[in-house]
Scaffold this motif. Structure first.
Motif: not given
Length: 202
Positions: A62-65, A91-95, A97-104
């Motif tokens: 909602x904020x990052x699109x 990217x899914x993670x707010x950081x 990163x592609x994932x919240x588990x720091x995986x590509x």
């Protein structure tokens, strides 16, 4: 699906929702849904959670699109966990990163399993004017010949510098190889197992 879900199992009415990339199979994140978030997700096709920190509905992106577009929603055997297969916009993670588990989040090999299923269905349930069915009607010799022809065409394109044509011929070869496997009543996993065995010996 509604009858299988049991939001009452959780004291706060929240169920965990595992988000998986529909194309790569990578687990992207874990969130929580109440009944309202689930209904909104199902109706709009965009993943919406209940944010425990904000104490409100929260649509991912909602904020990052970077929205998560729903492809399939599954419920576990106990009716208290959701698996949502989705296509991410970014990217899914707010950081970042592609994932919240720091995986590509890469690799679309899972699509081959999907395509293999379509080919299997064509063989079991023939469809008029289906190119795949026309191959099965011609028998194993003709299918094998087609694989050989596509392989030669790929070799020819490999000698040139047209990447688009090379990719097209590679796709043609891979498709007809899957048809040949189906005709031989073999699974792609059977071939992968051979590669795994060879790799283990190295």
């Amino acid at each position: 699906m509604d009858t299988q879900l049991n939001f009452d199992k959780s004291p706060d009415g929240l169920l965990p929702a595992v988000i998986q990339d529909a194309e790569t199979g990578k687990v992207l994140m874990l969130g929580y849904m109440n009944r309202e978030a689930y209904d909104k997700t199902k109706a709009e096709g965009i993943v919406t959670f209940f944010s425990r920190s904000k104490q409100r509905l929260w649509t991912k992106g909602e904020t990052s699109s970077n929205f998560l577009h729903v492809r399939q929603m599954l419920v576990d055997c106990d009716g208290d966990t959701l698996l949502i297969k989705a296509k991410p916009d970014g990217p899914t993670c707010h950081t970042g990163d592609d994932t919240c588990f720091q995986e590509v989040n890469g690799g679309k090999g899972q699509f081959l399993n999907y395509l293999q299923g379509i080919i299997h269905d064509r063989k079991q349930n023939p469809t008029e004017n289906s190119y795949t069915n026309s191959l099965f009607k011609r028998g194993v010799n003709k299918i094998a010949q087609k694989v050989g022809e596509e392989a030669v065409e790929l070799v020819i394109e490999a000698k040139d510098d047209n990447d688009d044509l090379f990719r097209g011929e590679a796709a043609d070869l891979l498709f007809h190889f899957l048809v040949l496997l189906e005709q031989k009543n073999m699974d792609l996993d059977d071939i992968i197992a051979v590669l795994q065995q060879r790799h283990a010996k190295q």
